[in-house]
Every structure is written in C-alpha cells, then in structure tokens.
Design an enzyme around this catalytic site. Sequence first.
Site, PDB file in Angstrom:
ATOM      1  N   LYS A  40      -1.405  11.282  -5.878  1.00 26.94           N
ATOM      2  CA  LYS A  40      -2.299  10.261  -5.300  1.00 26.94           C
ATOM      3  C   LYS A  40      -1.896   9.995  -3.858  1.00 26.94           C
ATOM      4  O   LYS A  40      -0.759  10.304  -3.444  1.00 26.94           O
ATOM      5  CB  LYS A  40      -2.234   8.985  -6.140  1.00 26.94           C
ATOM      6  CG  LYS A  40      -0.880   8.297  -6.121  1.00 26.94           C
ATOM      7  CD  LYS A  40      -0.804   7.211  -7.182  1.00 26.94           C
ATOM      8  CE  LYS A  40       0.581   6.571  -7.170  1.00 26.94           C
ATOM      9  NZ  LYS A  40       0.881   5.887  -8.424  1.00 26.94           N
ATOM     10  N   ARG A 138      -1.502  -5.253 -15.426  1.00 30.49           N
ATOM     11  CA  ARG A 138      -2.377  -4.727 -14.383  1.00 30.49           C
ATOM     12  C   ARG A 138      -3.513  -4.072 -15.161  1.00 30.49           C
ATOM     13  O   ARG A 138      -4.017  -4.698 -16.083  1.00 30.49           O
ATOM     14  CB  ARG A 138      -1.588  -3.759 -13.499  1.00 30.49           C
ATOM     15  CG  ARG A 138      -2.158  -3.614 -12.104  1.00 30.49           C
ATOM     16  CD  ARG A 138      -1.305  -2.744 -11.215  1.00 30.49           C
ATOM     17  NE  ARG A 138      -1.132  -1.399 -11.784  1.00 30.49           N
ATOM     18  CZ  ARG A 138      -0.438  -0.427 -11.205  1.00 30.49           C
ATOM     19  NH1 ARG A 138       0.161  -0.642 -10.035  1.00 30.49           N
ATOM     20  NH2 ARG A 138      -0.337   0.756 -11.764  1.00 30.49           N
ATOM     21  N   TYR A 260       8.800  -5.899  24.336  1.00 30.24           N
ATOM     22  CA  TYR A 260       8.070  -7.159  24.106  1.00 30.24           C
ATOM     23  C   TYR A 260       9.001  -8.270  23.617  1.00 30.24           C
ATOM     24  O   TYR A 260       9.887  -8.032  22.788  1.00 30.24           O
ATOM     25  CB  TYR A 260       7.001  -6.950  23.035  1.00 30.24           C
ATOM     26  CG  TYR A 260       5.785  -6.179  23.501  1.00 30.24           C
ATOM     27  CD1 TYR A 260       5.048  -6.606  24.612  1.00 30.24           C
ATOM     28  CD2 TYR A 260       5.374  -5.040  22.822  1.00 30.24           C
ATOM     29  CE1 TYR A 260       3.925  -5.899  25.016  1.00 30.24           C
ATOM     30  CE2 TYR A 260       4.252  -4.336  23.226  1.00 30.24           C
ATOM     31  CZ  TYR A 260       3.532  -4.770  24.330  1.00 30.24           C
ATOM     32  OH  TYR A 260       2.427  -4.074  24.729  1.00 30.24           O
ATOM     33  N   MET A 308       3.009  -0.363  19.667  1.00 25.94           N
ATOM     34  CA  MET A 308       1.977   0.386  18.957  1.00 25.94           C
ATOM     35  C   MET A 308       2.224   1.894  19.066  1.00 25.94           C
ATOM     36  O   MET A 308       2.094   2.625  18.094  1.00 25.94           O
ATOM     37  CB  MET A 308       0.592   0.032  19.507  1.00 25.94           C
ATOM     38  CG  MET A 308      -0.536   0.610  18.673  1.00 25.94           C
ATOM     39  SD  MET A 308      -2.165   0.231  19.311  1.00 25.94           S
ATOM     40  CE  MET A 308      -2.313  -1.496  18.935  1.00 25.94           C
TER      41      MET A 308
HETATM   42  C1  LIG Z   1       2.051   6.313  -9.052  1.00 19.19           C
HETATM   43  C2  LIG Z   1       2.151   6.358 -10.486  1.00 19.19           C
HETATM   44  C3  LIG Z   1       3.189   7.073 -11.107  1.00 19.19           C
HETATM   45  C4  LIG Z   1       4.317   7.736 -10.364  1.00 19.19           C
HETATM   46  O1  LIG Z   1       5.362   6.842 -10.167  1.00 19.19           O
HETATM   47  P1  LIG Z   1       6.687   7.254  -9.408  1.00 19.19           P
HETATM   48  O2  LIG Z   1       7.476   6.021  -9.441  1.00 19.19           O
HETATM   49  O3  LIG Z   1       6.283   7.656  -8.057  1.00 19.19           O
HETATM   50  O4  LIG Z   1       7.293   8.380 -10.168  1.00 19.19           O
HETATM   51  C5  LIG Z   1       3.174   7.165 -12.497  1.00 19.19           C
HETATM   52  N1  LIG Z   1       2.183   6.577 -13.208  1.00 19.19           N
HETATM   53  C6  LIG Z   1       1.196   5.872 -12.643  1.00 19.19           C
HETATM   54  C7  LIG Z   1       0.153   5.240 -13.495  1.00 19.19           C
HETATM   55  C8  LIG Z   1       1.146   5.726 -11.266  1.00 19.19           C
HETATM   56  O5  LIG Z   1       0.157   5.031 -10.706  1.00 19.19           O
END
Ligand SMILES: *Cc1c(COP(=O)(O)O)cnc(C)c1O
Length: 627
Positions: A40, A138, A260, A308
């Site tokens: 992802k 969640r 800054y 930036m």
């Molecule tokens: C991102 C994610 C993972 C991976 O987790 P890591 O800590 O990066 O290994 C596993 N399961 C779900 C549902 C996730 O969203």
Amino acid sequence: MKENITDRSWVEIDLSTFRSNLRILKDYLRPGQSFLQIVKADAYGHGAKEIAEIALAEGAKYLGVANAEEGKLLRIQNIQAPILILSPSLISEIPKLLKYKLTPSVSDADFASALSQKAQAAGVSCDVHLKLDTGMHRSGIYIAEAMAFYQAVAALQALHIEGIFSHFASAESDPEFSHQQESALADFIHALAQPPRYVHIANSAGLINAYGSFCNLVRWGICSYGVNISTGNIGVQPVMTFKSTLSQIKPINPGDTVGYEREWTAAHAGRYGIIPVGYADGYDFLLSNRAVVLIRGSLCPVIGRISMDMITVDLSKLPQAELTDEVILLGEGHEEIRVERLAGLYHGSAYELLCQVGRRAKRYYRSQDRVLHSTPLARRDFVSSDFGDSKLNQIITSALTQRLDSEEIGELIYREILRTFFYNKDRNVHYRKNFQHEISFATADNPMYYVAKTRLRYQKILDKDTFIVACASSNESLRAYFMRPDVEYRWLLDARLLHIEDSFFVDSVRINDIDLQTQCKNLASCQEILCFHPKLKKLVGQEVAYEINTTTLYPTAAHQFSVFISELTRGVKISFSYPPELGQVEPVSIFSGQQKNPQITQRPGKIQLKSQADEWVFPLSGVVFSY
Ligand SMILES: *Cc1c(COP(=O)(O)O)cnc(C)c1O
C-alpha cells in the site's frame, strides 16, 4: 553511483536488500504459513510494482493495498497475483473491484449485498476476505456480530469467502492485548464448520513476536522495507536511501544565526553547507535542529529550521567536505540515519517518514551497485484513463516529440497520421484484413462512359448492425463521407450524370453469408445506401467478412482512375481489369506503411497490386491507374 545522477536529490531503492530482508522474515514463518506482501501507499514509497514483482518471485501468495485505485495501478502494470484491499471499499468502487479482479475486505452487510448483486449481473464470482474487529476498534465487524455476518455473506450467490482476518492494535508493545485479539480470532475460526482458505492476523511485529501461529498467512510491510520494530533488531537493512548533494558551502562567524527564526547560533567560527531538500521533499519539519546527515562517512548535524526547499548542516568538523559531495539524508550508511532513528527524534512514525520522503525525487532501482532503471518524480505510473481527451492528445504529441527529438516531426505524425484515429473520441478503431478490391471496366452503349463493376471484400469487426455505402457527385460530399465512421464504401460519380439513381447501383452487400437488405436515400449531390439485416445484431463485436458489389459508370475522358485506402488495413490486393480501348495503363501506387512498394503484376487487360498478407497499410494510401 553518483556520477550518473544529475538530480538535486534522489531515492535509491536496493532491490537486493529487499530480497535479503524477505529471506530473514521467511525464517520466522511457521510450517504451512505463507506471506502477503503489503504494497500500500506505493509500497511505503518504494514503488509498488517493483516491490511486488520481487515479493512474488520470493513466494508471496498475495499482495495488500489500501484501496481499489492502488490495486488497479498494479493490474495495469501487469501484476496478476491476488490483491487484497485492506481498507473498507466504497460501493462506488465495486465496478473497479470486479473489473480488476481485486479482493475486497468485507465487514458491512450493505456493501456485501451490493457487491454480490453487481458480480452476479456481470456473471462473475468475487473472492472476499471478511474483516473482524477483535479489539482495535477501527474497520471490521465486531466479534459478537461476526457469525451472523459470516452466514449472511456465505449465503450471497456471487461472493466466495476466501479469507477471514483481523488486525493487531498493538503487536509491538502489548502482548496481553495481542493475545486476547488472536484468541478471539482463533475461537471464531474454530467455531466454523470449515475454515476459509486463508486466515490471517499478524503484521510484521505480530510475526516477530510469534502471534497468530494458528494462521496460514502473515501480512508484512515495514520490516521487509528494512525497519526494525522497537522490540528487536532482526537484522533487516534499509531498502530506501534518500540522497542529495552539497550545493553551497559558506563560512560563519561566532554569534551568527542560521535560518528562519534564528534558532541556531554559531558558537565559534566554522563552515556550514546548504542541501537542496526541505519539507516539501518530505524531509520532515520536525527534524529541525535534531537530525544528522552523512557526508563522506561523517555525521553532520542539521542546524536551524528545515525550510520548504533547503536545509543547512554544520560542516565545522568536516574540513574536507566539498561542493557536490553526496549527502545521505536517510537510509543505509549509518545507524543514525535509519528511518526508525530519525522518526524517533521527533516521536514520529517511521511508516510516515518512509511514505513522505523523496516526494520530489526520482527513484533509482538498483541491485547492489548496478542501476536497473529509474522512474520519474510523480509517484504514480502513467495511466491513460486519468486524463481527458485533449490532455491525452497533448501527451501523445509531446511523447512523440520527445522520442523523435523534433517538435515539427512529432506534430506532423500526430496531426497527419494519428489524428485520423482519434478524430472522434469514441470511434472504434478497427482495421480491415485481407482487403481485396477488384474493379473492372467494360465498354458501354454510351461512348462517354465505361461500365465499372467493383467488388470489395475484407474482414473487420462489425461495430454496428447497419452501415452505409455512399455515392457522391462532388469532392466536398465525398470528403464528408471520408470523415464518417458509418460509411464502409464511397464512390465519386461524374457530376455530369444527372440522376445518381440511374448511374450507381449496389448489386449486393453481404456479411458472412447474409445478403443484406438495402434502402436508398437520395440527397442533393449524393446517394446513401443503408445496409442492414436483423441477423447482424448478433454479430456486432465479432470479426465478419464484408462483400460489397456495385455497378456504375466512369467517364472515358477522365484518363485516370484512383482507389483509396481509407482505413488502417492489413494485407491489400487491388486489381483493375479493362478493355483494350484504354490502351497503355500505368499504375502509380502511393502506399504508406510497412510496404511502400506493393508487388505489381501486369498482363494485357489486367493489373494487380499486392502487399504481403500481414503487412500494414496506413490510411491515405492508394493507387492511381492512368491511361
Ligand atoms: C499496513 C498493514 C499491514 C502491514 O503492517 P506492518 O506493520 O507494516 O508489517 C498489515 N495489515 C494491515 C491490515 C495493514 O493495513
């Protein structure tokens, strides 16, 4: 490596390091367990396609992405492995899920039934993984409601429960809570008559801490990218390294302040350097006055606020530093510049820092020291459907221009050749195959004309169940017919022939073995013959054989006769038969495409031009017979 790179900053992705991290992680898998590679957010900024390819080669059974769009991008780049969508999908994403064969996580009854309905309508079955909430609060369905939900989804016609999973809230730091979560999932699975193909709960930390041992799939991300979890160093190494260049070196006097809000003051005389990256490049603002960078193997402190587009570093302890020295901002080379260390400096997240770093930078993929390829700034591969027609046309023209290194020629190719295909945005570009056009002239009663018989045959995909054969008596109306995709055949009649209907006849029109019905429509300076048959509806979308036969008149005084090829064509044969009155006939061919010079055979009364059967001939080609 630096010699070949001219960028201000860049990201190197070491695919051989990624591969060795996978091997370390695979040693933690139990017998019977496989892994799902999380890719992802463009594989935490590493490039989803490249990472996915290696993970699959190393045995990944599944890929995990955040949403349907990320899954679609992988499919477009030819990744065929199963892809799990981790976040809840929207009902509006269902067509995309089905089209790209993505596996959604399902935890909502309305979504599940909408998905099943749409899948059924499309005549497909869709794999889903049920997501259970075992305490993270969640996404997911609460355990208390999970059995009823499971049964409801199992009863849906077009869905297949391929997996059931949950997610740890605190696998790095809370063993007690994690054990509760894994037990909740295990109890649920044991209560089923038959477990699904995949059961999974562990992320990287879950795997390292040995949770979820009853599962047969582990979803890992962060550790595979070379980030150690807080509870243990397992020896993985950073896959991503973010680099830049010293772009300016300046002396500084005691008491002078840098940047800054004047947050850093020089204690003694020294030197400092400017590096052309800032928070817009993903180098977090909170690293101001905290981080270090690596130059010539030495750590140099970041001084003052991150801007930036620039940061400043203290070079006082590195007198040998020179302009254009390579600067390592994050990644391999030293423990202090590992992402978990840098994120720790501001109590931030290593996940976030990886995703944001190098936002403006080109990614270079390498295997040890060899550069494999690079991808541009934009963190997204080119997907043509992202663009509107006019923007897409602009992109095509500019790609041609770039490739040919000539604006003029790029423009020309686009305008003269490609535009015919794109003229109507929804025009289906279907090409003609085995195009055979036979024309024969014979003497007529009226000495001013020959009787011309034409027979046209070719194969093509049928777009619609009707089409038109058109006869024009002026160049303007003929030209208009060339622009119309519903016209399969055009003829230009001598303007002196007053009644088209007495001078142009469609003898027969055939599709495969079907003799089409025809209907004539007489217009001011043209005639349109609509060709149709009820049986054609079923053939739309299939390749069919066309045959069009006409009889008409052609002026003897014209002294030339032309045949045009108006569509993209593969394999062309044109023949012209004529009576002795024509005398000497010269064919002049203007073929564009693979074969500029068709094979010409000529014997008394007949000329034939032929290309090879598999050779492309482009529109605007043709032949003129002059006599
Ligand atoms: C991102 C994610 C993972 C991976 O987790 P890591 O800590 O990066 O290994 C596993 N399961 C779900 C549902 C996730 O969203």
